[in-house]
Enzyme design. Structure first.
Site, PDB file in Angstrom:
ATOM      1  NE  ARG A   1      13.549  35.336  38.529  1.00 41.35           N
ATOM      2  CZ  ARG A   1      13.840  34.584  39.476  1.00 41.35           C
ATOM      3  NH1 ARG A   1      13.589  34.793  40.836  1.00 41.35           N
ATOM      4  NH2 ARG A   1      14.692  33.639  39.416  1.00 41.35           N
TER       5      ARG A   1
ATOM      6  CE  LYS B   1      14.631  38.065  45.132  1.00 48.88           C
ATOM      7  NZ  LYS B   1      14.985  39.074  44.233  1.00 48.88           N
TER       8      LYS B   1
HETATM    9  N1  HH2 Z   1      15.822  37.380  41.930  1.00 49.61           N
HETATM   10  C1  HH2 Z   1      16.681  36.424  41.993  1.00 49.61           C
HETATM   11  C2  HH2 Z   1      17.080  35.616  40.788  1.00 49.61           C
HETATM   12  N2  HH2 Z   1      16.858  36.374  39.531  1.00 49.61           N
HETATM   13  N3  HH2 Z   1      15.796  37.963  38.183  1.00 49.61           N
HETATM   14  C3  HH2 Z   1      15.425  39.004  38.216  1.00 49.61           C
HETATM   15  N4  HH2 Z   1      15.084  39.873  37.043  1.00 49.61           N
HETATM   16  N5  HH2 Z   1      14.821  39.572  39.319  1.00 49.61           N
HETATM   17  C4  HH2 Z   1      14.931  39.091  40.451  1.00 49.61           C
HETATM   18  O1  HH2 Z   1      14.532  39.891  41.519  1.00 49.61           O
HETATM   19  C5  HH2 Z   1      15.694  37.968  40.703  1.00 49.61           C
HETATM   20  C6  HH2 Z   1      16.111  37.301  39.499  1.00 49.61           C
HETATM   21  C7  HH2 Z   1      16.726  35.475  43.056  1.00 49.61           C
HETATM   22  O2  HH2 Z   1      15.767  34.755  43.237  1.00 49.61           O
HETATM   23  P1  HH2 Z   1      15.762  32.815  43.129  1.00 49.61           P
HETATM   24  O3  HH2 Z   1      16.088  32.648  41.703  1.00 49.61           O
HETATM   25  O4  HH2 Z   1      14.715  32.327  43.713  1.00 49.61           O
HETATM   26  O5  HH2 Z   1      16.859  32.499  43.946  1.00 49.61           O
HETATM   27  P2  HH2 Z   1      18.538  32.081  43.595  1.00 49.61           P
HETATM   28  O6  HH2 Z   1      19.385  33.210  42.966  1.00 49.61           O
HETATM   29  O7  HH2 Z   1      19.016  31.622  45.113  1.00 49.61           O
HETATM   30  O8  HH2 Z   1      18.620  31.011  42.593  1.00 49.61           O
END
Ligand code: HH2
Length: 257
Positions: A237, A203
């Site tokens: 995660r 992030k």
């Molecule tokens: N961050 C993202 C998505 N889901 N869920 C939880 N519980 N906590 C988090 O910090 C979180 C989450 C964002 O990350 P990512 O899935 O890599 O990216 P994107 O939303 O662009 O798919």
């Protein structure tokens, strides 16, 4: 928890696992690297992301969930939509990971009718606009208070506390100073008495601290997640599972001395 994004537009890995076969192969690699839980998502929630129609999201995640459940793996589904939650639960998902903490109408009822675990995350605003000047009077009090309220609402709706996990939501309507405060004082959130999940992988807070591009934030991510584990986080995660596993192997060995 290893991340499997079946999306074209996720901020770090968009498009890599859009085809179900690629997502399944990726998930199996994460398990080999040491993931205990696979978090499958079909809608990016990065800052500025556009919502995905329900049918499209189900079409992206369901074949992947089915294939992983068939292999006996523990699957979480990252969604805000009750219809997607229902489809995932019927396919055998063990957890629903909702960045909006079951705020969609009927989400609470959908989970109450299941036995699955739920991750309740704090998000200020909506992904489309959440990083436009986020502001708090007291970020710790506001995030902890919100999570406490959501826990109470879940319990009132018939979702047992033992099924709940909470997450401060790093990067979701927060500036660097807010993210750092939440990490430094994570033990306050741990004090809610529900297991804490954290997600900082790749992030922008890590980019701000190191000057690194998205795919070069692995070491920073390991440090940040380990700092969270030190403060009591129970689930991390991450995209880079093997690096995190190695860090946890060292940390856990020290805990056992
Ligand atoms: N961050 C993202 C998505 N889901 N869920 C939880 N519980 N906590 C988090 O910090 C979180 C989450 C964002 O990350 P990512 O899935 O890599 O990216 P994107 O939303 O662009 O798919």
């Amino acid at each position: 928890m290893g991340i499997v994004n079946t999306t074209p537009d996720s901020f770090s890995d968009g498009g890599r696992c859009l085809a179900a076969g690629a997502a399944i192969d990726h998930a199996l690699k994460l398990v080999e690297a040491g993931a205990d839980i696979l978090d499958v998502g079909g809608e990016s929630t990065r800052p500025g992301a556009q919502p995905v129609p329900v049918d499209e999201e189900i079409g992206r995640v369901l074949p992947v969930v089915e294939a992983l459940v068939r292999r006996g793996l523990v699957v979480s589904v990252d969604t805000r939509k009750p219809e997607v939650m229902q489809a995932a639960l019927s396919a055998g998902a063990a957890m629903i990971n909702d960045v909006s903490a079951l705020r969609a109408p009927t989400a609470l009822e959908t989970l109450a009718a299941s036995q699955a675990a739920v991750c309740l995350m704090h998000m200020r605003g909506e992904p489309g606009s959440m990083q436009v000047a986020p502001a708090y009077d007291n970020v710790m009090e506001e995030v902890t208070g919100f999570l406490q309220e959501r826990i109470a609402l879940c319990e009132a709706a018939g979702i047992d506390r033992a099924r709940l996990v909470v997450d401060p939501g790093f990067g979701f309507g927060k500036r660097l100073e807010h993210n750092l405060m939440l990490l430094a004082r994570l033990s306050q959130i741990v004090g809610l008495g529900v297991p804490v999940l954290v997600g900082m992988s790749r992030k922008s807070m890590l980019g701000s601290l190191t000057g690194r591009t998205v795919l070069a934030r692995e070491f920073a991510g390991v440090a940040a997640h380990l700092a969270a584990v030190l403060r009591g986080a129970r689930i991390v995660r991450v995209h880079d599972v093997s690096a995190m596993r190695d860090a946890l192997a060292v940390w856990n060995a020290l805990e056992e001395v």
